[in-house]
Every structure is written in structure tokens, then in C-alpha cells.
Design a protein around this motif. Structure first.
Motif, short mmCIF file in Angstrom:
data_model
loop_
_atom_site.label_atom_id
_atom_site.label_comp_id
_atom_site.label_asym_id
_atom_site.label_seq_id
_atom_site.Cartn_x
_atom_site.Cartn_y
_atom_site.Cartn_z
N ALA A 42 53.21 34.07 25.80
CA ALA A 42 53.92 34.20 27.14
C ALA A 42 53.16 33.59 28.16
N LYS A 43 53.81 32.86 28.99
CA LYS A 43 53.24 32.06 30.33
C LYS A 43 53.14 33.07 31.44
N THR A 44 52.31 32.99 32.59
CA THR A 44 51.96 34.03 33.37
C THR A 44 52.58 33.38 34.62
N ILE A 45 53.58 34.39 35.33
CA ILE A 45 53.79 33.92 36.83
C ILE A 45 53.13 35.27 37.55
N LEU A 46 52.25 34.79 38.65
CA LEU A 46 51.58 35.33 39.38
C LEU A 46 52.09 35.59 40.59
N PHE A 47 52.43 36.93 41.34
CA PHE A 47 53.01 37.07 42.56
C PHE A 47 51.59 37.56 43.56
N PHE A 48 51.36 36.86 44.37
CA PHE A 48 50.32 37.06 45.22
C PHE A 48 50.59 37.36 46.67
N GLY A 49 50.70 38.72 47.10
CA GLY A 49 51.10 38.83 48.37
C GLY A 49 50.54 40.30 49.06
N ASP A 50 51.48 40.59 49.96
CA ASP A 50 50.96 42.01 50.52
C ASP A 50 51.83 42.97 49.97
N SER A 51 52.11 44.03 51.13
CA SER A 51 52.94 45.28 50.68
C SER A 51 54.26 44.79 50.34
N LEU A 52 54.85 43.98 50.79
CA LEU A 52 56.11 43.77 50.21
C LEU A 52 56.23 43.19 48.63
N THR A 91 45.98 40.28 54.64
CA THR A 91 46.15 38.92 55.53
C THR A 91 45.98 37.68 54.67
N SER A 92 45.92 36.66 55.45
CA SER A 92 45.68 35.31 54.63
C SER A 92 44.25 35.19 54.30
N ALA A 93 43.28 35.63 55.32
CA ALA A 93 41.97 35.76 55.06
C ALA A 93 41.53 36.55 53.88
N GLY A 94 42.27 37.90 53.85
CA GLY A 94 42.04 38.60 52.75
C GLY A 94 42.33 38.00 51.34
N GLY A 95 43.51 37.23 51.38
CA GLY A 95 43.82 36.63 50.21
C GLY A 95 43.13 35.44 49.71
N LYS A 96 42.40 34.79 50.85
CA LYS A 96 41.39 33.84 50.57
C LYS A 96 40.31 34.35 49.84
N GLY A 97 39.77 35.58 50.37
CA GLY A 97 38.68 36.17 49.86
C GLY A 97 38.77 36.67 48.31
N ARG A 98 39.87 37.18 47.98
CA ARG A 98 40.01 37.51 46.66
C ARG A 98 40.76 36.78 45.34
N ILE A 99 41.13 35.55 46.13
CA ILE A 99 41.98 34.78 44.99
C ILE A 99 40.97 34.08 43.81
N ALA A 100 39.57 33.99 44.05
CA ALA A 100 39.00 33.76 42.81
C ALA A 100 39.07 34.69 41.82
N TRP A 101 38.94 36.10 42.29
CA TRP A 101 38.61 37.13 41.10
C TRP A 101 40.31 37.05 40.42
N ILE A 102 41.40 36.90 41.27
CA ILE A 102 42.73 36.92 40.72
C ILE A 102 42.73 35.94 39.52
N LEU A 103 42.30 34.32 40.01
CA LEU A 103 42.34 33.42 39.02
C LEU A 103 41.52 33.40 37.84
N LYS A 104 40.77 34.68 37.79
CA LYS A 104 40.03 34.88 36.14
C LYS A 104 41.09 34.70 35.36
N GLN A 105 42.33 35.09 35.43
CA GLN A 105 43.43 35.01 34.35
C GLN A 105 44.32 34.00 34.72
N LYS A 106 44.80 33.55 33.52
CA LYS A 106 45.56 32.24 33.38
C LYS A 106 46.74 32.34 34.28
N VAL A 107 47.16 31.34 34.91
CA VAL A 107 48.23 31.26 35.78
C VAL A 107 48.94 29.98 35.42
N ASP A 108 50.52 29.88 35.26
CA ASP A 108 51.24 29.02 34.79
C ASP A 108 52.14 28.84 36.02
N VAL A 109 52.65 29.74 36.64
CA VAL A 109 53.47 29.56 37.78
C VAL A 109 52.79 30.79 39.11
#
Length: 225
Positions: A42-52, A91-109
Motif C-alpha cells: 500500500a502507498k502512504t498518504i500522510l496528512f500533516f497538520g494541526d487540531s483539525l 504552528t508552521s514553525a512546529g511543523g518545520k521542526g518535526r517534519i524530519a522525524w515524520i519523513l522517516k516513514q515512506k510518503v507517496d502523497v
């Protein structure tokens, strides 16, 4: 008047989300797939966001709008699994800070839903834009073949007309620059509708989240089919 009511409710929603407990990425990154297919195929769709994205106020992440998207995917028998990487208060700064960790998994979308808390706090548009671009650059660098989608947000007019317009413009500008598929406003058809929001009148109920998920699906499916 209706548009102003939606924006007003969104403002309060973001106030609450910005004050919510901010979980670590490790505990808040959740697969919501119900697909019984081999996960390695299965390919991975990653939703990267806040409380919504995280599904603030719902009893589990599968009821947030990314979970509704997964249901659509499963019904269409498409080989994709959804991963919910939403964090309340992000926040966008928080997302910038954690994106590297999140991208340890494969992302297709990669589906990006961030920036609204920046707008609520009056963070300069240029700073939000730079942070979101850094997130996008990280994804493009690690997974150059990944398909990208951006979910737009807005800020209320009491932030100042010039700021509100500049903030709104962040999303179509980034989408065009990075060749991302754009959904102009995430809460379309749900924001301001009492029956589709929780008792706080702010965050979508499970039913509201289904509508949001369906709207996202209508845009996202062109990247999958």
C-alpha cells in the motif's frame, strides 16, 4: 454575514486548538487504514497538520477527516493507507521542526494543513510562508516523486484586512510555486453549521468530519486514480 460567521467560528476554533495539549509526533502519528491488503504494497498518504487534522474532541483519530478519506479510499478499493500526523496547537514553525522525524516513514502523497495558528497569533506572513516552504522542501528532497496537496485556511478580518488577504494568498501562491493540488478552504460546508460541530460550536463532530473528508476526497482523488 454567513462568511463572517464562519470566519468568526474558525477564529475561536484556532484559539482552542492553539491552547490544546500538544502531543509528540510519536504518539500522534496514527495509521487509520482499515484496508486488509498487505501494508508493504500500500502507498502512504500522510496528512500533516494541526487540531483539525488530529481530530480535536473526537474519541479517536479515525473519526477525524483523514479517517473519512481512508473510508473513501477503501470503498474505491485503492491501494493507499492514510496516516494522520496532526498535532493540536501546531504552528508552521512546529511543523518545520518535526517534519524530519515524520519523513522517516515512506510518503507517496503528502497533504499539508498548517498555518492557521500562525495567522491567529499575527505571525508575519513572510515567516509562515518560509516555514511552510521549508516543510514542502523537506518532503520534495526526501521523496521527490511524492504527490503534494495543500489545504488552505483563512484568518478573521479583525486581524486587519491587509493581513487577512495576505494570509489567504499564502496557500494559492505556495500551491502554484510548488505544483501542489490546492483545496482553497478546508472547512467548506462545515464551518458555522451548528449541527456539524461539537458542543463548543467550533470543532467538527464525527459527521462534520465526514463532510470535510468527503470534500478533501473530491480534490485528492485526482492524485490517486
Amino acid at each position: 454575514m454567513y462568511k463572517l460567521n464562519i470566519i468568526g467560528l474558525l477564529t475561536v476554533a484556532l484559539l482552542i486548538s492553539s491552547c490544546g495539549d500538544k502531543k509528540t509526533a510519536a504518539t500522534n502519528t496514527t495509521s487509520v487504514s482499515n484496508n486488509t491488503a498487505d501494508s508493504t504494497s500500500a502507498k502512504t498518504i500522510l496528512f500533516f497538520g494541526d487540531s483539525l487534522t488530529a481530530g480535536y474532541g473526537l474519541d479517536d483519530a479515525s473519526k477525524a477527516f483523514p479517517g473519512a478519506v481512508q473510508n473513501k479510499i477503501d470503498s474505491a478499493k485503492l491501494p493507499y493507507k492514510v496516516v494522520n500526523a496532526g498535532v493540536s496547537g501546531e504552528t508552521s514553525a512546529g511543523g518545520k521542526g518535526r517534519i524530519a522525524w515524520i519523513l522517516k516513514q515512506k510518503v507517496d502523497v503528502f497533504v499539508l494543513e498548517l498555518g492557521a495558528n500562525d495567522g491567529l497569533r499575527g505571525i508575519p506572513v513572510s515567516e509562515t510562508t518560509q516555514n511552510l516552504q521549508a516543510v514542502i522542501d523537506s518532503v520534495k528532497s526526501k521523496y521527490p516523486k511524492a504527490k503534494l496537496m495543500l489545504l488552505g485556511m483563512q484568518v478573521p478580518p479583525n486581524m486587519g484586512t491587509a493581513y487577512a488577504l495576505s494570509f489567504k494568498a499564502i496557500f494559492p501562491e505556495l500551491a502554484a510555486k510548488n505544483k501542489m493540488t490546492l483545496m482553497p478552504f478546508l472547512l467548506k460546508d462545515v464551518g458555522g453549521v451548528a449541527a456539524l460541530n461539537q458542543k463548543d460550536g467550533i470543532h467538527p463532530t464525527a459527521e462534520g468530519a465526514k463532510i470535510v473528508g468527503n470534500n478533501v476526497w473530491q480534490v485528492l482523488k485526482s492524485l490517486l486514480i
